[in-house]
Design a protein around this motif. Structure first.
Motif, mmCIF file in Angstrom:
data_model
loop_
_atom_site.group_PDB
_atom_site.id
_atom_site.type_symbol
_atom_site.label_atom_id
_atom_site.label_comp_id
_atom_site.label_asym_id
_atom_site.label_seq_id
_atom_site.Cartn_x
_atom_site.Cartn_y
_atom_site.Cartn_z
ATOM 1 N N ASN A 144 10.962 -4.552 2.155
ATOM 2 C CA ASN A 144 10.451 -3.198 1.920
ATOM 3 C C ASN A 144 11.595 -2.201 2.106
ATOM 4 O OD1 ASN A 144 9.100 -0.768 1.908
ATOM 5 N ND2 ASN A 144 7.494 -1.390 3.333
ATOM 6 N N GLU A 145 12.114 -1.690 0.977
ATOM 7 C CA GLU A 145 13.234 -0.727 1.065
ATOM 8 C C GLU A 145 12.806 0.551 1.790
ATOM 9 O OE1 GLU A 145 13.357 -1.429 -3.232
ATOM 10 O OE2 GLU A 145 13.036 -3.121 -1.855
ATOM 11 N N GLU A 146 11.506 0.847 1.741
ATOM 12 C CA GLU A 146 11.016 2.102 2.326
ATOM 13 C C GLU A 146 10.720 1.937 3.817
ATOM 14 O OE1 GLU A 146 11.220 4.753 0.287
ATOM 15 O OE2 GLU A 146 12.004 3.226 -1.084
ATOM 16 N N THR A 147 11.694 1.416 4.532
ATOM 17 C CA THR A 147 11.518 1.140 5.958
ATOM 18 C C THR A 147 12.543 1.909 6.772
ATOM 19 O OG1 THR A 147 10.611 -1.091 5.607
ATOM 20 C CG2 THR A 147 11.732 -0.712 7.702
ATOM 21 N N ALA A 148 12.136 2.348 7.963
ATOM 22 C CA ALA A 148 13.092 2.868 8.939
ATOM 23 C C ALA A 148 13.159 1.871 10.095
ATOM 24 C CB ALA A 148 12.669 4.239 9.449
ATOM 25 N N VAL A 169 0.824 -1.216 0.000
ATOM 26 C CA VAL A 169 0.000 0.000 0.000
ATOM 27 C C VAL A 169 0.866 1.277 0.000
ATOM 28 C CG1 VAL A 169 -2.008 -1.102 1.090
ATOM 29 C CG2 VAL A 169 -0.288 0.021 2.540
ATOM 30 N N GLY A 170 2.176 1.098 -0.178
ATOM 31 C CA GLY A 170 3.083 2.251 -0.222
ATOM 32 C C GLY A 170 3.245 2.945 1.123
ATOM 33 N N ALA A 171 3.100 2.181 2.216
ATOM 34 C CA ALA A 171 3.230 2.776 3.547
ATOM 35 C C ALA A 171 4.695 2.803 3.984
ATOM 36 C CB ALA A 171 2.400 2.000 4.562
ATOM 37 N N PHE A 172 5.037 3.832 4.746
ATOM 38 C CA PHE A 172 6.359 3.952 5.368
ATOM 39 C C PHE A 172 6.311 3.169 6.680
ATOM 40 C CE2 PHE A 172 9.011 6.790 8.287
ATOM 41 C CZ PHE A 172 10.238 6.275 7.865
ATOM 42 N N ASP A 174 10.150 14.156 2.777
ATOM 43 C CA ASP A 174 11.452 13.765 2.230
ATOM 44 C C ASP A 174 11.573 12.249 2.130
ATOM 45 O OD1 ASP A 174 14.115 13.244 1.715
ATOM 46 O OD2 ASP A 174 14.898 14.276 3.488
ATOM 47 N N PRO A 175 11.397 11.697 0.913
ATOM 48 C CA PRO A 175 11.422 10.244 0.737
ATOM 49 C C PRO A 175 12.792 9.595 0.990
ATOM 50 C CG PRO A 175 11.077 11.357 -1.364
ATOM 51 C CD PRO A 175 11.061 12.412 -0.324
ATOM 52 N N SER A 176 13.841 10.407 1.164
ATOM 53 C CA SER A 176 15.156 9.809 1.450
ATOM 54 C C SER A 176 15.274 9.333 2.902
ATOM 55 C CB SER A 176 16.276 10.808 1.145
ATOM 56 O OG SER A 176 16.337 11.800 2.160
#
Length: 316
Positions: A156-160, A109-112, A223-225
């Motif tokens: 998921n690369e978009e993970t912190a 779902v494109g979630a962070f 900021d997507p970075s």
């Protein structure tokens, strides 16, 4: 023309483990700062939170797809090192498999995703630790959380990944935190109590971690970075003995019955001597909040104070 939905915030956040010590604080922080906030829990879920078994991949898929969060904060975990050693398979399912699955659903779902991890991924021999330092967990808890980190980042690369140390805060029961659980030993001064004075800890208030999660999420929306690994920690270094003395002092209680034990502990899971986290990466982003230990511990523990005379002097 009447205004509709003025008060419904457009930013949506899903919090797992929302019934736990950290999850409750994270839920409150987002909820009070204009986020549409949904929390899920398991044993303690109803009525405030959604009842979701994180090991049930269909249930996880459904809540993520129905709510379509922009951010997911994954607080749910088995966090007790001795329980992990005793129930390794169950702990691995929750700390690793469920985390991997949640990361996949977040990506869908494109979630962070913010995955909460621990200072116990380090062996504690050469502090302070930066995000780039090589982990070497000493116990199974640290190993499962490190495997969880790898699993979420792979799915998921978009993970912190947010690593944090020992937590305390407004507990429902004293046993909810390794810091607050000492309060009874502190209060019952008629009985001497041995306290660890070997392991160096950095007690961290859950409200501060919650603020960091929200600030990280809000920065990420601009900021997507913003992704990868981050460290957050309180900055007051204390052993359990020193924490117990500080707690006694905060409530004007005696501490002469507390005995410092300087040997490394023999029983239970191995623990790192000093896994201090270097927090400069988040600080450089302007992210962070630190409550002084005495302030935070007073706020957290006064409901559990047995001697009522103290309350009168402070609150009246």
């Amino acid at each position: 023309m009447e205004q509709e939905d003025v008060d419904i915030p457009s930013r949506r956040v899903l919090i797992t483990g929302a019934t736990g010590l950290l999850g409750r604080a994270v839920f409150k922080e987002f909820n009070e700062n204009h986020w549409n906030t949904v929390g899920c829990g398991y044993r303690r879920a109803q009525p405030r939170f959604e009842h979701v078994n994180l090991l049930d991949s269909i249930a996880v898929h459904d809540i993520v797809h129905d709510f379509q969060p922009h951010v997911i904060v994954h607080c749910a975990a088995e966090r007790r090192p001795d329980v992990v050693e005793g129930q390794p398979d169950a702990a691995s399912q929750l700390n690793v498999s469920a985390s991997a699955n949640l990361a996949k659903e977040a990506a869908g779902v494109g979630a962070f995703l913010i995955y909460i991890s621990t200072d116990y991924v380090f062996d504690g021999t050469s502090p302070p630790y930066k995000e780039t330092d090589v982990p070497n967990p000493l116990n199974l808890y640290g190993k499962t959380k490190l495997e969880g980190e790898k699993a979420v980042l792979e799915n998921n690369e978009e993970t912190a990944v947010l690593r944090i140390p020992v937590l305390y805060g407004e507990v429902e029961r004293l046993e909810e935190s390794a810091v607050t659980v000492m309060f009874d030993k502190v209060q019952f001064s008629n009985k001497s109590a041995n306290m660890d004075h070997w392991q160096q800890r950095f007690p961290t208030n859950v409200k501060d971690v919650a603020a960091v999660c929200r600030q990280l999420a809000e920065k990420r929306m601009q900021d997507p970075s913003i992704k990868g690994t981050f460290h957050w920690s309180g900055n007051e270094q204390m052993t359990k003995y020193e924490m117990a003395c500080a707690i006694a002092d905060a409530f004007n209680l005696p501490s002469s019955h507390l005995r410092p034990i300087t040997d490394s502990p023999v029983v239970g899971a191995l623990r790192p001597r000093n896994a201090q986290l270097d927090c400069s990466k988040l600080e450089m982003l302007g992210i962070g909040q630190r409550t002084p230990f005495r302030t935070g511990i007073r706020e957290s523990l006064w409901p559990f104070l047995v001697d009522k005379r103290w309350r009168q002097t402070v609150f009246h």
